[in-house]
Write an enzyme that holds these catalytic residues in place. Structure first.
Site, mmCIF file in Angstrom:
data_model
loop_
_atom_site.group_PDB
_atom_site.id
_atom_site.type_symbol
_atom_site.label_atom_id
_atom_site.label_comp_id
_atom_site.label_asym_id
_atom_site.label_seq_id
_atom_site.Cartn_x
_atom_site.Cartn_y
_atom_site.Cartn_z
ATOM 1 C CB CYS A 110 69.420 76.929 -6.411
ATOM 2 S SG CYS A 110 67.679 77.287 -6.156
ATOM 3 C CG HIS A 123 71.594 78.987 -3.544
ATOM 4 N ND1 HIS A 123 71.082 79.991 -4.334
ATOM 5 C CD2 HIS A 123 70.543 78.205 -3.183
ATOM 6 C CE1 HIS A 123 69.764 79.824 -4.444
ATOM 7 N NE2 HIS A 123 69.423 78.747 -3.755
ATOM 8 C CG ASN A 143 66.309 80.961 -3.263
ATOM 9 O OD1 ASN A 143 66.742 80.987 -4.409
ATOM 10 N ND2 ASN A 143 66.256 79.846 -2.546
HETATM 11 C C1 LIG Z 1 60.994 77.279 4.458
HETATM 12 C C2 LIG Z 1 61.655 77.436 5.810
HETATM 13 C C3 LIG Z 1 62.106 78.875 6.033
HETATM 14 C C4 LIG Z 1 60.639 77.094 6.891
HETATM 15 O O1 LIG Z 1 61.246 77.244 8.169
HETATM 16 P P1 LIG Z 1 61.099 76.094 9.255
HETATM 17 O O2 LIG Z 1 61.788 76.548 10.445
HETATM 18 O O3 LIG Z 1 61.546 74.806 8.626
HETATM 19 O O4 LIG Z 1 59.539 76.082 9.475
HETATM 20 P P2 LIG Z 1 58.570 74.844 9.686
HETATM 21 O O5 LIG Z 1 58.016 74.436 8.367
HETATM 22 O O6 LIG Z 1 59.253 73.800 10.531
HETATM 23 O O7 LIG Z 1 57.446 75.509 10.544
HETATM 24 C C5 LIG Z 1 57.712 75.947 11.883
HETATM 25 C C6 LIG Z 1 56.478 76.636 12.415
HETATM 26 O O8 LIG Z 1 56.276 77.867 11.710
HETATM 27 C C7 LIG Z 1 54.993 77.877 11.114
HETATM 28 N N1 LIG Z 1 55.105 78.505 9.810
HETATM 29 C C8 LIG Z 1 55.404 77.933 8.620
HETATM 30 N N2 LIG Z 1 55.420 78.863 7.647
HETATM 31 C C9 LIG Z 1 55.159 80.021 8.238
HETATM 32 C C10 LIG Z 1 55.055 81.329 7.766
HETATM 33 N N3 LIG Z 1 55.257 81.645 6.472
HETATM 34 N N4 LIG Z 1 54.788 82.301 8.651
HETATM 35 C C11 LIG Z 1 54.604 82.042 9.953
HETATM 36 N N5 LIG Z 1 54.677 80.814 10.462
HETATM 37 C C12 LIG Z 1 54.961 79.814 9.616
HETATM 38 C C13 LIG Z 1 54.576 76.439 10.993
HETATM 39 O O9 LIG Z 1 53.183 76.315 11.003
HETATM 40 C C14 LIG Z 1 55.193 75.846 12.233
HETATM 41 O O10 LIG Z 1 54.379 76.143 13.342
HETATM 42 P P3 LIG Z 1 54.187 75.082 14.536
HETATM 43 O O11 LIG Z 1 55.556 74.929 15.117
HETATM 44 O O12 LIG Z 1 53.199 75.756 15.420
HETATM 45 O O13 LIG Z 1 53.700 73.825 13.878
HETATM 46 C C15 LIG Z 1 62.865 76.512 5.974
HETATM 47 O O14 LIG Z 1 62.471 75.168 6.080
HETATM 48 C C16 LIG Z 1 63.823 76.639 4.819
HETATM 49 O O15 LIG Z 1 64.363 77.686 4.542
HETATM 50 N N6 LIG Z 1 64.114 75.540 4.151
HETATM 51 C C17 LIG Z 1 65.031 75.530 3.051
HETATM 52 C C18 LIG Z 1 64.333 76.114 1.889
HETATM 53 C C19 LIG Z 1 65.274 76.510 0.854
HETATM 54 O O16 LIG Z 1 66.368 76.906 1.106
HETATM 55 N N7 LIG Z 1 64.803 76.370 -0.358
HETATM 56 C C20 LIG Z 1 65.505 76.721 -1.472
HETATM 57 C C21 LIG Z 1 66.594 75.790 -1.704
HETATM 58 S S1 LIG Z 1 67.244 76.181 -3.175
#
Ligand SMILES: CC(C)(COP(=O)(O)OP(=O)(O)OC[C@H]1O[C@@H](n2cnc3c(N)ncnc32)[C@H](O)[C@@H]1OP(=O)(O)O)[C@@H](O)C(=O)NCCC(=O)NCCS
Length: 358
Positions: free
Chosen positions: A129, A283, A314
């Site tokens: 990225c 980004h 993304n």
């Molecule tokens: C991936 C991302 C959106 C996940 O969001 P988050 O808030 O961290 O989510 P978590 O993994 O902590 O999960 C939170 C809750 O949502 C749930 N959950 C996870 N994925 C889910 C989905 N696709 N749909 C619904 N619920 C989901 C989890 O089970 C968790 O539930 P719980 O609280 O009951 O245990 C976030 O971490 C993110 O954007 N990270 C950066 C990724 C990124 O930018 N990558 C590219 C970089 S180049």
């Protein structure tokens, strides 16, 4: 017996231009729109959750036979046109991608060939990225060093192929597309100093689930009648073992806390202040990361911020140039204005610079 050196004269070195600029940008979004509703047929999720946690409303997926090279060509055309040059004036092609189908050769020589510029230096940059902002820096240094007059930079990625569509942690975030820019010589500075780096300690944070060697080994054993369990890689089979796995929360924290200071350094090193900016083009990783960066940078409220992620997802190396292209096309930012751009992701790798918009 000792040898004395043969050469006594000094080497001739190339001499470039003092300054560089981005003279044109272009973008390409594949035709197929994939809504959150469609994603929710693959994973247990909701449109509301995806919008809230990532900001993505829809993304584009390339057609089955549409490669990163095909997409790159679609983006390169308008970039060359805006720059007012033809492909035969290019001195090099630098392609940022992590989803070209071949370990070797690179995608860039094919892009040069199909543009009608066969023969020029052409290579790929694998900085995920951050790839586009890395490539802008490299291209700018090439022009300044006299290795080329105009360099085509393309960020092109087909992440739909590198995503396990059943992985709840990543299936909703990625999309496909290509963005391009032409880097040319300039009378005045048009590309500020690049602030860039990497953190190999977080090499694991976003990566292919298994190495190609491991996938080949296991596939061979499978073919020899020895069933394989792929679940240790969070995969079902050889194909999904080649997709990306991401430690969402640790990437999120890293991006929010470490990238705002990098962006600030790019502003400082360009010799301007945030008030001088006409646009912030980060980004397009996650809308919440964008919001957090805007807050931490204390950007003036009236500065337009790229939010292309809502409709594009993304797209890795394509994300910054695609967002730039959209903002210019929709008149959200002025031609000739100053934009702060920053790319960050797998590696982990990052690069930021202030640029003057073409
Ligand atoms: C991936 C991302 C959106 C996940 O969001 P988050 O808030 O961290 O989510 P978590 O993994 O902590 O999960 C939170 C809750 O949502 C749930 N959950 C996870 N994925 C889910 C989905 N696709 N749909 C619904 N619920 C989901 C989890 O089970 C968790 O539930 P719980 O609280 O009951 O245990 C976030 O971490 C993110 O954007 N990270 C950066 C990724 C990124 O930018 N990558 C590219 C970089 S180049």
């Amino acid at each position: 017996m000792s040898h004395s050196p043969k050469g006594t004269g000094s080497l001739v070195s190339t001499e470039g231009t003092r300054h560089t600029r981005i003279s044109g940008v272009g973008g390409y979004r594949p035709e197929r729109v994939v809504t959150n509703a469609e994603v929710c047929t693959w994973i247990d999720s909701t449109d509301e959750w995806i919008r809230e946690r990532s900001g993505v409303v829809s993304r584009r997926f390339a057609a089955k036979d549409e490669t990163v090279v095909d997409m790159a060509l679609e983006a390169a055309g308008p970039a060359l046109e805006m720059a007012g040059i033809t492909a035969d004036q290019l001195g090099a092609v630098v392609c940022a991608t992590v989803t070209h189908g071949y370990r070797t050769p690179a995608a860039a020589p094919l892009i040069a060939l199909r543009l009608g510029a066969n023969g020029i230096p052409a290579f790929d940059v694998g900085a995920a990225c951050a790839g586009y902002c890395y490539a802008i820096s490299i291209a700018s240094d090439m022009v300044r060093g006299g290795s080329a007059d105009h360099v085509l930079v393309v960020g092109t990625d087909r992440l739909s192929e590198a995503t396990n569509h059943h992985d709840r942690g990543s299936a909703f975030i990625f999309g496909d597309g290509a963005g391009a820019a032409v880097v040319s010589s300039s009378d005045v500075p048009g590309i500020g100093p690049t602030v860039w780096g990497s953190d190999g300690e977080k090499w694991d944070a976003i990566r292919q689930r298994l190495s190609w060697t491991e996938i080949q080994d296991r596939s061979e054993r499978e073919l020899a009648g020895e069933p394989q369990d792929w679940s240790d890689a969070g995969a079902e089979d050889a194909r999904s073992a080649s997709t990306l796995i991401m430690s969402g929360q640790s990437v999120f924290r890293w991006a929010v806390w470490s990238m705002a200071p990098v962006a600030q350094q790019a502003i400082d090193q360009a010799g301007i202040t945030a008030d001088d900016l006409d646009a912030f083009i980060p980004h397009q990783a996650n809308m919440r990361i964008i919001d957090a960066m805007v807050k931490q940078l204390k950007l003036p409220a009236d500065i337009p911020v790229a939010r292309d992620i809502a409709e594009t997802g993304n797209t890795s190396a394509a994300s910054v140039p695609l967002a730039t292209e959209r903002m210019l096309r929709e008149g959200e930012v002025p031609h000739g204005g100053l934009a702060l751009q920053i790319g960050f992701g797998a590696g982990l790798a990052y690069a930021a610079q202030v640029i003057r918009l073409p």
